[in-house]
Motif scaffolding. Structure first.
Motif, PDB file in Angstrom:
ATOM      1  N   LYS A 118      -1.066   8.991   1.867  1.00  0.00           N
ATOM      2  CA  LYS A 118      -1.785   9.811   1.110  1.00  0.00           C
ATOM      3  C   LYS A 118      -1.909   9.480  -0.370  1.00  0.00           C
ATOM      4  N   TYR A 119      -1.321   9.449  -0.976  1.00  0.00           N
ATOM      5  CA  TYR A 119      -0.150   9.673  -2.403  1.00  0.00           C
ATOM      6  C   TYR A 119      -0.755   8.453  -3.157  1.00  0.00           C
ATOM      7  N   CYS A 120       0.444   7.515  -3.401  1.00  0.00           N
ATOM      8  CA  CYS A 120       0.551   6.076  -3.573  1.00  0.00           C
ATOM      9  C   CYS A 120      -0.124   5.420  -3.282  1.00  0.00           C
ATOM     10  N   GLY A 121      -1.139   4.815  -4.313  1.00  0.00           N
ATOM     11  CA  GLY A 121      -1.773   3.786  -5.242  1.00  0.00           C
ATOM     12  C   GLY A 121      -1.181   2.438  -5.295  1.00  0.00           C
ATOM     13  N   VAL A 122      -0.194   2.315  -4.595  1.00  0.00           N
ATOM     14  CA  VAL A 122       0.303   0.891  -4.855  1.00  0.00           C
ATOM     15  C   VAL A 122       0.684   0.365  -3.374  1.00  0.00           C
ATOM     16  N   MET A 123       0.808   1.368  -2.774  1.00  0.00           N
ATOM     17  CA  MET A 123       0.929   1.237  -1.428  1.00  0.00           C
ATOM     18  C   MET A 123      -0.013   0.558  -0.476  1.00  0.00           C
ATOM     19  N   GLU A 124      -1.231   1.464  -1.080  1.00  0.00           N
ATOM     20  CA  GLU A 124      -2.369   0.979  -0.959  1.00  0.00           C
ATOM     21  C   GLU A 124      -3.180   0.094  -1.583  1.00  0.00           C
ATOM     22  N   MET A 125      -2.918  -0.641  -2.331  1.00  0.00           N
ATOM     23  CA  MET A 125      -2.561  -1.786  -2.843  1.00  0.00           C
ATOM     24  C   MET A 125      -2.386  -3.038  -1.875  1.00  0.00           C
ATOM     25  N   PHE A 126      -1.018  -2.412  -1.773  1.00  0.00           N
ATOM     26  CA  PHE A 126      -0.220  -3.759  -0.945  1.00  0.00           C
ATOM     27  C   PHE A 126      -1.234  -3.913   0.638  1.00  0.00           C
ATOM     28  N   ARG A 127      -1.704  -2.680   1.638  1.00  0.00           N
ATOM     29  CA  ARG A 127      -2.237  -2.762   2.465  1.00  0.00           C
ATOM     30  C   ARG A 127      -3.291  -3.901   2.111  1.00  0.00           C
ATOM     31  N   GLN A 128      -3.629  -4.198   1.244  1.00  0.00           N
ATOM     32  CA  GLN A 128      -4.894  -4.866   1.067  1.00  0.00           C
ATOM     33  C   GLN A 128      -4.809  -6.460   1.297  1.00  0.00           C
ATOM     34  N   PHE A 129      -2.981  -6.266   1.289  1.00  0.00           N
ATOM     35  CA  PHE A 129      -3.184  -8.329   1.769  1.00  0.00           C
ATOM     36  C   PHE A 129      -1.796  -8.735   2.164  1.00  0.00           C
ATOM     37  N   ALA A 130      -1.013  -7.543   2.444  1.00  0.00           N
ATOM     38  CA  ALA A 130       0.506  -7.466   3.077  1.00  0.00           C
ATOM     39  C   ALA A 130       0.109  -6.683   4.446  1.00  0.00           C
ATOM     40  N   GLN A 131       0.877  -6.555   5.953  1.00  0.00           N
ATOM     41  CA  GLN A 131       1.673  -6.021   6.273  1.00  0.00           C
ATOM     42  C   GLN A 131       2.821  -4.821   5.715  1.00  0.00           C
ATOM     43  N   VAL A 132       2.002  -3.309   6.049  1.00  0.00           N
ATOM     44  CA  VAL A 132       2.982  -2.811   5.353  1.00  0.00           C
ATOM     45  C   VAL A 132       4.019  -1.825   6.494  1.00  0.00           C
ATOM     46  N   THR A 133       5.242  -1.901   6.327  1.00  0.00           N
ATOM     47  CA  THR A 133       5.788  -1.134   7.526  1.00  0.00           C
ATOM     48  C   THR A 133       6.851  -0.663   6.960  1.00  0.00           C
ATOM     49  N   THR A 134       7.018   1.008   7.636  1.00  0.00           N
ATOM     50  CA  THR A 134       8.244   1.506   6.596  1.00  0.00           C
ATOM     51  C   THR A 134       9.079   2.504   7.658  1.00  0.00           C
TER      52      THR A 134
END
Length: 141
Positions: A118-134
């Motif tokens: 919900k909050y981290c805008g940088v996380m959302e930006m990364f999702r535009q070009f990478a597969q992000v897992t946590t």
């Protein structure tokens, strides 16, 4: 609409100094193979630091707001880069490490989820070009 403005000036070789909106400066330098001298952050690594910092600020704020007992926490990121140019991150794994004797795992999971989803805008930006897992790791004292 909110905007940010930075100013980045060339220092020498492939080294730069970037001033952010709060007036702080960040040294940036390239890898040795392109003429860098290790006098600053490499640009792609700086992106990962921005990701950790963005989510970290969210998590720290939510820990305080929810009055959770956490002695310390840190974030590790492993990122995979493509082989072809322009090389970019295509897989990013973010691990949140929480330390304390009385960790509320359910609430900390919620805190991380709020940041990540919900909050981290940088996380959302990364999702535009990478597969992000946590992932979350709990270290009880």
């Amino acid at each position: 609409m909110a905007t940010n403005k930075i100013s980045t000036k060339w220092v020498s070789g492939v080294a730069f100094e970037s001033e952010n909106p709060s007036g702080q400066t960040v040294p940036i330098d390239g890898a040795e193979e392109v003429g860098g001298q290790g006098k600053g952050y490499r640009p792609k690594a700086l992106m990962l630091s921005a990701l950790a910092g963005c989510s970290g600020i969210d998590v720290a704020s939510l820990i305080k707001k929810m009055r959770l007992e956490v002695d310390n926490f840190h974030i590790d990121i492993d990122a995979e880069m493509t082989e072809e140019h322009p090389k970019h991150y295509n897989k990013v794994h973010v691990v949140f490490h929480f330390y304390g004797s009385d960790l509320d795992e359910a609430k900390l999971q919620k805190v991380v989820s709020l940041s990540v989803d919900k909050y981290c805008g940088v996380m959302e930006m990364f999702r535009q070009f990478a597969q992000v897992t946590t992932a979350i790791e709990y270290h009880k004292a």
